[in-house]
Write a protein that holds these residues in place. Structure first.
Motif, PDB file in Angstrom:
ATOM      1  N   THR A  81     -21.787  -8.037  20.760  1.00 43.54           N
ATOM      2  CA  THR A  81     -20.737  -7.492  20.283  1.00 43.54           C
ATOM      3  C   THR A  81     -20.237  -6.573  19.799  1.00 43.54           C
ATOM      4  OG1 THR A  81     -18.319  -7.517  21.628  1.00 43.54           O
ATOM      5  CG2 THR A  81     -20.773  -7.005  22.956  1.00 43.54           C
ATOM      6  N   THR A  82     -20.085  -5.136  19.123  1.00 47.94           N
ATOM      7  CA  THR A  82     -19.838  -4.529  17.948  1.00 47.94           C
ATOM      8  C   THR A  82     -18.907  -3.122  17.928  1.00 47.94           C
ATOM      9  OG1 THR A  82     -21.588  -5.828  15.442  1.00 47.94           O
ATOM     10  CG2 THR A  82     -20.002  -3.923  15.625  1.00 47.94           C
ATOM     11  N   ILE A  83     -17.071  -3.207  17.600  1.00 40.83           N
ATOM     12  CA  ILE A  83     -16.206  -2.317  17.249  1.00 40.83           C
ATOM     13  C   ILE A  83     -16.144  -1.969  16.378  1.00 40.83           C
ATOM     14  CG2 ILE A  83     -16.149  -2.988  19.989  1.00 40.83           C
ATOM     15  CD1 ILE A  83     -13.015  -3.179  17.967  1.00 40.83           C
ATOM     16  N   TYR A  84     -16.136  -0.870  15.848  1.00 42.52           N
ATOM     17  CA  TYR A  84     -14.712   0.351  14.418  1.00 42.52           C
ATOM     18  C   TYR A  84     -14.093   0.218  15.054  1.00 42.52           C
ATOM     19  CZ  TYR A  84     -18.900   1.924  12.076  1.00 42.52           C
ATOM     20  OH  TYR A  84     -20.009   2.958  11.312  1.00 42.52           O
ATOM     21  N   TYR A  85     -12.827  -0.506  14.056  1.00 43.00           N
ATOM     22  CA  TYR A  85     -11.221  -0.449  14.899  1.00 43.00           C
ATOM     23  C   TYR A  85     -10.512   0.556  13.827  1.00 43.00           C
ATOM     24  CZ  TYR A  85      -6.424  -2.387  16.428  1.00 43.00           C
ATOM     25  OH  TYR A  85      -5.488  -1.944  16.470  1.00 43.00           O
ATOM     26  N   LEU A  86      -9.812   1.429  14.361  1.00 42.00           N
ATOM     27  CA  LEU A  86      -8.894   1.775  13.567  1.00 42.00           C
ATOM     28  C   LEU A  86      -7.528   2.098  13.205  1.00 42.00           C
ATOM     29  CD1 LEU A  86      -9.223   4.290  10.596  1.00 42.00           C
ATOM     30  CD2 LEU A  86      -8.922   5.707  12.680  1.00 42.00           C
ATOM     31  N   ILE A  87      -6.325   1.876  12.667  1.00 37.71           N
ATOM     32  CA  ILE A  87      -5.086   1.819  12.751  1.00 37.71           C
ATOM     33  C   ILE A  87      -4.508   3.150  11.719  1.00 37.71           C
ATOM     34  CG2 ILE A  87      -4.421  -0.060  13.816  1.00 37.71           C
ATOM     35  CD1 ILE A  87      -3.682  -1.299  11.515  1.00 37.71           C
ATOM     36  N   THR A  88      -3.493   3.794  11.730  1.00 33.57           N
ATOM     37  CA  THR A  88      -3.200   4.342  11.194  1.00 33.57           C
ATOM     38  C   THR A  88      -1.299   4.832  10.981  1.00 33.57           C
ATOM     39  OG1 THR A  88      -3.038   6.368  12.753  1.00 33.57           O
ATOM     40  CG2 THR A  88      -5.371   5.805  11.972  1.00 33.57           C
ATOM     41  N   PRO A  89      -1.409   5.315   9.877  1.00 34.77           N
ATOM     42  CA  PRO A  89       0.192   6.315   9.926  1.00 34.77           C
ATOM     43  C   PRO A  89       0.650   6.019  11.174  1.00 34.77           C
ATOM     44  CG  PRO A  89      -1.344   6.650   7.782  1.00 34.77           C
ATOM     45  CD  PRO A  89      -2.377   6.496   8.856  1.00 34.77           C
ATOM     46  N   SER A  90       0.366   6.958  12.460  1.00 41.38           N
ATOM     47  CA  SER A  90       0.497   7.234  13.155  1.00 41.38           C
ATOM     48  C   SER A  90       0.834   6.453  14.231  1.00 41.38           C
ATOM     49  CB  SER A  90       0.247   8.624  13.662  1.00 41.38           C
ATOM     50  OG  SER A  90       0.872   9.846  13.347  1.00 41.38           O
ATOM     51  N   ASN A  91      -0.178   5.386  14.233  1.00 49.38           N
ATOM     52  CA  ASN A  91      -0.492   4.207  15.180  1.00 49.38           C
ATOM     53  C   ASN A  91      -0.914   3.015  14.298  1.00 49.38           C
ATOM     54  OD1 ASN A  91      -0.739   5.502  17.988  1.00 49.38           O
ATOM     55  ND2 ASN A  91      -2.104   7.175  16.256  1.00 49.38           N
ATOM     56  N   PRO A  92      -0.071   2.358  13.564  1.00 53.28           N
ATOM     57  CA  PRO A  92      -0.119   1.632  12.419  1.00 53.28           C
ATOM     58  C   PRO A  92      -0.094   0.040  12.710  1.00 53.28           C
ATOM     59  CG  PRO A  92       2.238   1.965  12.436  1.00 53.28           C
ATOM     60  CD  PRO A  92       1.620   2.996  13.645  1.00 53.28           C
ATOM     61  N   LEU A  93       0.402  -0.381  14.120  1.00 50.94           N
ATOM     62  CA  LEU A  93       0.515  -1.471  14.473  1.00 50.94           C
ATOM     63  C   LEU A  93      -1.336  -1.758  16.326  1.00 50.94           C
ATOM     64  CD1 LEU A  93       1.293  -4.689  15.148  1.00 50.94           C
ATOM     65  CD2 LEU A  93       2.941  -3.190  16.856  1.00 50.94           C
ATOM     66  N   GLY A  94      -1.834  -3.194  15.476  1.00 48.18           N
ATOM     67  CA  GLY A  94      -2.113  -3.890  16.412  1.00 48.18           C
ATOM     68  C   GLY A  94      -1.312  -5.389  17.345  1.00 48.18           C
ATOM     69  N   ILE A  95      -0.997  -5.216  17.938  1.00 49.89           N
ATOM     70  CA  ILE A  95      -0.344  -5.873  18.572  1.00 49.89           C
ATOM     71  C   ILE A  95      -0.716  -7.753  18.667  1.00 49.89           C
ATOM     72  CG2 ILE A  95       1.047  -4.459  19.841  1.00 49.89           C
ATOM     73  CD1 ILE A  95       0.286  -5.152  22.211  1.00 49.89           C
ATOM     74  N   PHE A  96      -0.151  -8.832  18.946  1.00 52.37           N
ATOM     75  CA  PHE A  96      -0.758  -9.671  19.288  1.00 52.37           C
ATOM     76  C   PHE A  96      -1.868  -9.853  20.366  1.00 52.37           C
ATOM     77  CE2 PHE A  96       3.033 -11.650  16.579  1.00 52.37           C
ATOM     78  CZ  PHE A  96       1.913 -12.278  15.625  1.00 52.37           C
ATOM     79  N   HIS A  97      -2.331 -10.904  20.415  1.00 53.21           N
ATOM     80  CA  HIS A  97      -3.418 -10.174  21.336  1.00 53.21           C
ATOM     81  C   HIS A  97      -4.712 -11.545  20.980  1.00 53.21           C
ATOM     82  CE1 HIS A  97      -5.555  -7.747  18.410  1.00 53.21           C
ATOM     83  NE2 HIS A  97      -7.075  -8.211  19.135  1.00 53.21           N
ATOM     84  N   ARG A  98      -5.588 -12.094  21.951  1.00 56.99           N
ATOM     85  CA  ARG A  98      -6.520 -13.216  21.266  1.00 56.99           C
ATOM     86  C   ARG A  98      -7.904 -13.011  22.330  1.00 56.99           C
ATOM     87  NH1 ARG A  98      -4.343 -19.201  24.246  1.00 56.99           N
ATOM     88  NH2 ARG A  98      -3.877 -18.081  26.314  1.00 56.99           N
ATOM     89  N   ASN A  99      -8.953 -13.348  21.546  1.00 60.09           N
ATOM     90  CA  ASN A  99     -10.185 -13.593  22.067  1.00 60.09           C
ATOM     91  C   ASN A  99     -10.532 -15.086  22.507  1.00 60.09           C
ATOM     92  OD1 ASN A  99     -10.580 -10.926  22.295  1.00 60.09           O
ATOM     93  ND2 ASN A  99     -11.012 -10.866  20.783  1.00 60.09           N
TER      94      ASN A  99
END
Length: 215
Positions: A81-99
């Protein structure tokens, strides 16, 4: 100095203050609308762009491997599977997770820092190896255009300014391809107790803000 990455003069800390209820800039809003992105539970925005119709055996199934609700896990997965992923100045963090599956990341625009906790390498009673690196266009300075995170490793990412020494950013946009294909049953977030188990007290203190969007 960072206790997680001794090559850094300062501890890991956010470059932007989260403002999840604030409007995005016109440039970023145009990206969100054009790509039809939606809010992600990990932080930032995403959209799934491809789910391979080819089904492959589920390599993560350990019979009978029931879900908490008692349903049996699917014996197959999409090949990818493929996604686009975007972080921004208002939403600047992707928290710790694993696959459970490996994830191939490809940069489209912007800069960010990734923190990888190699939980899959840990022997009982040991602390995990922690790796950090910057993704961006300045490959001469070691920034990465493509990176792979194998299954079982925790990752977090946070936005950096588009250019060294400047405070602005038009967001970090990447693609992620998960092999075999992503399913929520193959994914989990890092509990605070797991960070305590995997990191030294000093490292835990430095990384704690990457555990939650509410931090």
């Amino acid at each position: 100095m960072s206790v997680c990455d001794p090559s850094l003069r300062s501890p890991l800390r956010p470059s932007f203050t989260p403002k999840p209820n604030s409007p995005e800039s016109p440039t970023i809003q145009a990206i969100i609308e054009t790509l039809r992105l939606q809010k992600h539970l990990e932080g930032g925005y995403f959209v799934e762009t491809d789910r391979d119709q080819l089904r492959v055996p589920n390599p993560f199934q350990t019979p009978p491997n029931p879900f908490p609700n008692g349903e049996a896990d699917d014996p197959t997965r999409s090949a990818s599977t493929t996604i686009y992923y975007l972080i921004t100045p208002s939403n600047p963090l992707g928290i710790f997770h694993r696959n459970k599956g490996r994830t191939v990341h490809t940069l489209h625009k912007g800069r960010g820092r990734y923190v990888i906790i190699h939980a899959d390498e840990v022997q009982r009673g040991q602390k995990a190896r922690i790796e950090t690196f910057v993704v961006g266009q300045d490959i001469a300075s070691g920034e990465r255009l493509q990176w792979i995170v194998e299954g079982g490793k925790y990752k977090s990412s946070f936005l950096l300014p588009d250019k060294h020494g400047t405070g602005g950013s038009d967001g970090l946009l990447i693609s992620e391809t998960v092999v075999p294909g992503f399913e929520f049953s193959d994914h989990d977030f890092m509990p605070a107790a797991t960070l305590t188990e995997l990191a030294s007290p000093e490292q835990e203190k430095e990384l704690r803000w990457m555990l939650s969007l509410e931090s």
